[in-house]
Design a protein around this motif. Sequence first.
Motif, PDB file in Angstrom:
ATOM      1  N   PRO A 291      47.578  71.260  54.005  1.00  0.00           N
ATOM      2  CA  PRO A 291      46.714  70.925  55.141  1.00  0.00           C
ATOM      3  C   PRO A 291      45.938  72.106  55.728  1.00  0.00           C
ATOM      4  O   PRO A 291      44.763  71.967  56.071  1.00  0.00           O
ATOM      5  N   ALA A 292      46.560  73.265  55.839  1.00  0.00           N
ATOM      6  CA  ALA A 292      45.870  74.420  56.425  1.00  0.00           C
ATOM      7  C   ALA A 292      44.702  74.846  55.535  1.00  0.00           C
ATOM      8  O   ALA A 292      43.591  75.109  56.016  1.00  0.00           O
ATOM      9  N   ALA A 293      44.937  74.913  54.236  1.00  0.00           N
ATOM     10  CA  ALA A 293      43.876  75.300  53.294  1.00  0.00           C
ATOM     11  C   ALA A 293      42.767  74.258  53.289  1.00  0.00           C
ATOM     12  O   ALA A 293      41.583  74.609  53.218  1.00  0.00           O
ATOM     13  N   SER A 294      43.138  72.987  53.397  1.00  0.00           N
ATOM     14  CA  SER A 294      42.138  71.920  53.435  1.00  0.00           C
ATOM     15  C   SER A 294      41.226  72.053  54.645  1.00  0.00           C
ATOM     16  O   SER A 294      40.010  71.911  54.537  1.00  0.00           O
ATOM     17  N   ILE A 295      41.821  72.345  55.795  1.00  0.00           N
ATOM     18  CA  ILE A 295      41.026  72.475  57.017  1.00  0.00           C
ATOM     19  C   ILE A 295      40.087  73.671  56.931  1.00  0.00           C
ATOM     20  O   ILE A 295      38.896  73.568  57.249  1.00  0.00           O
ATOM     21  N   VAL A 296      40.612  74.799  56.487  1.00  0.00           N
ATOM     22  CA  VAL A 296      39.786  76.012  56.375  1.00  0.00           C
ATOM     23  C   VAL A 296      38.622  75.769  55.423  1.00  0.00           C
ATOM     24  O   VAL A 296      37.466  76.087  55.726  1.00  0.00           O
ATOM     25  N   LEU A 297      38.927  75.195  54.264  1.00  0.00           N
ATOM     26  CA  LEU A 297      37.894  74.967  53.254  1.00  0.00           C
ATOM     27  C   LEU A 297      36.895  73.913  53.718  1.00  0.00           C
ATOM     28  O   LEU A 297      35.682  74.080  53.540  1.00  0.00           O
ATOM     29  N   TYR A 298      37.370  72.837  54.322  1.00  0.00           N
ATOM     30  CA  TYR A 298      36.473  71.789  54.788  1.00  0.00           C
ATOM     31  C   TYR A 298      35.517  72.299  55.858  1.00  0.00           C
ATOM     32  O   TYR A 298      34.316  72.026  55.813  1.00  0.00           O
ATOM     33  N   GLU A 299      36.049  73.017  56.842  1.00  0.00           N
ATOM     34  CA  GLU A 299      35.203  73.516  57.923  1.00  0.00           C
ATOM     35  C   GLU A 299      34.154  74.497  57.416  1.00  0.00           C
ATOM     36  O   GLU A 299      32.999  74.456  57.831  1.00  0.00           O
ATOM     37  N   ALA A 300      34.541  75.376  56.493  1.00  0.00           N
ATOM     38  CA  ALA A 300      33.582  76.341  55.948  1.00  0.00           C
ATOM     39  C   ALA A 300      32.518  75.630  55.109  1.00  0.00           C
ATOM     40  O   ALA A 300      31.324  75.951  55.213  1.00  0.00           O
ATOM     41  N   ALA A 301      32.921  74.657  54.309  1.00  0.00           N
ATOM     42  CA  ALA A 301      31.964  73.925  53.476  1.00  0.00           C
ATOM     43  C   ALA A 301      31.027  73.087  54.348  1.00  0.00           C
ATOM     44  O   ALA A 301      29.816  73.031  54.091  1.00  0.00           O
ATOM     45  N   HIS A 302      31.574  72.454  55.356  1.00  0.00           N
ATOM     46  CA  HIS A 302      30.739  71.649  56.254  1.00  0.00           C
ATOM     47  C   HIS A 302      29.741  72.531  57.003  1.00  0.00           C
ATOM     48  O   HIS A 302      28.567  72.173  57.140  1.00  0.00           O
ATOM     49  N   ALA A 303      30.205  73.682  57.480  1.00  0.00           N
ATOM     50  CA  ALA A 303      29.306  74.608  58.184  1.00  0.00           C
ATOM     51  C   ALA A 303      28.197  75.109  57.252  1.00  0.00           C
ATOM     52  O   ALA A 303      27.051  75.241  57.673  1.00  0.00           O
ATOM     53  N   ALA A 304      28.533  75.353  56.001  1.00  0.00           N
ATOM     54  CA  ALA A 304      27.522  75.825  55.041  1.00  0.00           C
ATOM     55  C   ALA A 304      26.489  74.738  54.761  1.00  0.00           C
ATOM     56  O   ALA A 304      25.293  75.027  54.632  1.00  0.00           O
ATOM     57  N   ARG A 305      26.925  73.494  54.680  1.00  0.00           N
ATOM     58  CA  ARG A 305      25.980  72.399  54.407  1.00  0.00           C
ATOM     59  C   ARG A 305      25.097  72.089  55.602  1.00  0.00           C
ATOM     60  O   ARG A 305      23.960  71.656  55.435  1.00  0.00           O
ATOM     61  N   GLN A 306      25.597  72.301  56.813  1.00  0.00           N
ATOM     62  CA  GLN A 306      24.864  71.933  58.014  1.00  0.00           C
ATOM     63  C   GLN A 306      24.125  73.098  58.669  1.00  0.00           C
ATOM     64  O   GLN A 306      23.456  72.895  59.672  1.00  0.00           O
ATOM     65  N   ALA A 307      24.250  74.287  58.121  1.00  0.00           N
ATOM     66  CA  ALA A 307      23.691  75.481  58.770  1.00  0.00           C
ATOM     67  C   ALA A 307      22.169  75.445  58.813  1.00  0.00           C
ATOM     68  O   ALA A 307      21.509  74.994  57.880  1.00  0.00           O
ATOM     69  N   GLU A 308      21.637  75.914  59.935  1.00  0.00           N
ATOM     70  CA  GLU A 308      20.193  76.090  60.068  1.00  0.00           C
ATOM     71  C   GLU A 308      19.776  77.254  59.176  1.00  0.00           C
ATOM     72  O   GLU A 308      20.595  78.102  58.828  1.00  0.00           O
ATOM     73  N   GLU A 309      18.512  77.311  58.829  1.00  0.00           N
ATOM     74  CA  GLU A 309      18.024  78.319  57.887  1.00  0.00           C
ATOM     75  C   GLU A 309      18.334  79.745  58.337  1.00  0.00           C
ATOM     76  O   GLU A 309      18.698  80.584  57.522  1.00  0.00           O
ATOM     77  N   GLU A 310      18.202  80.037  59.621  1.00  0.00           N
ATOM     78  CA  GLU A 310      18.431  81.405  60.083  1.00  0.00           C
ATOM     79  C   GLU A 310      19.907  81.797  60.089  1.00  0.00           C
ATOM     80  O   GLU A 310      20.234  82.977  60.152  1.00  0.00           O
TER      81      GLU A 310
END
Length: 181
Positions: A62-81
């Motif tokens: 669960p801990a690895a899933s949360i870390v990986l999910y949050e980082a992947a989601h942030a990368a997909r949703q990040a603004e260009e800057e």
Amino acid sequence: MTATLIWIAVALFAIGLYLSWTAGRLDRLHARIDASRAALDAQLLRRASVAQELATSGVLDPAASIVLYEAAHAARQAEEEHREVAESELSQALRAVFGEADQVEAVREAPGGEDAAEELAQAVRRVPMARRFHNDSVRAARALRRHRKVRWFRLAGHAPFPLAFEMDDEPPAALADRVTT
């Protein structure tokens, strides 16, 4: 007098031809930058999607899933800057989660895990290559745009100055060992 005018006309024609060729070359470099940026964006999206899919698969703790999910989601949703920072954070999360070979083996042993591990390994391998191609294109265009003739005659037109994409793209050691072509 006529011969002098002919030589002046030939010289002006040659200069115009050279400037036209340089402007065309610069235009091709800008097109190459656009294409390489699109390829880089596709590879970054693929890597984030595979990471997000693995995070929600239930294979990881669960801990690895949360870390990986949050980082992947942030990368997909990040603004260009903020994209470079978000993608670097995803690279760090991937190294944290898949730094040990045991975690990769746990993914491989799950149903469908072999394909998921292979897809993630390919994705983390392709991102540095796509980034390198993009940055090489940017470097070539910047070198040409620095020439005086390009600046004086404004051969770049209104094209924005090309920017390199700088991020941490080092793959996790356990996944880098698994890369096959």
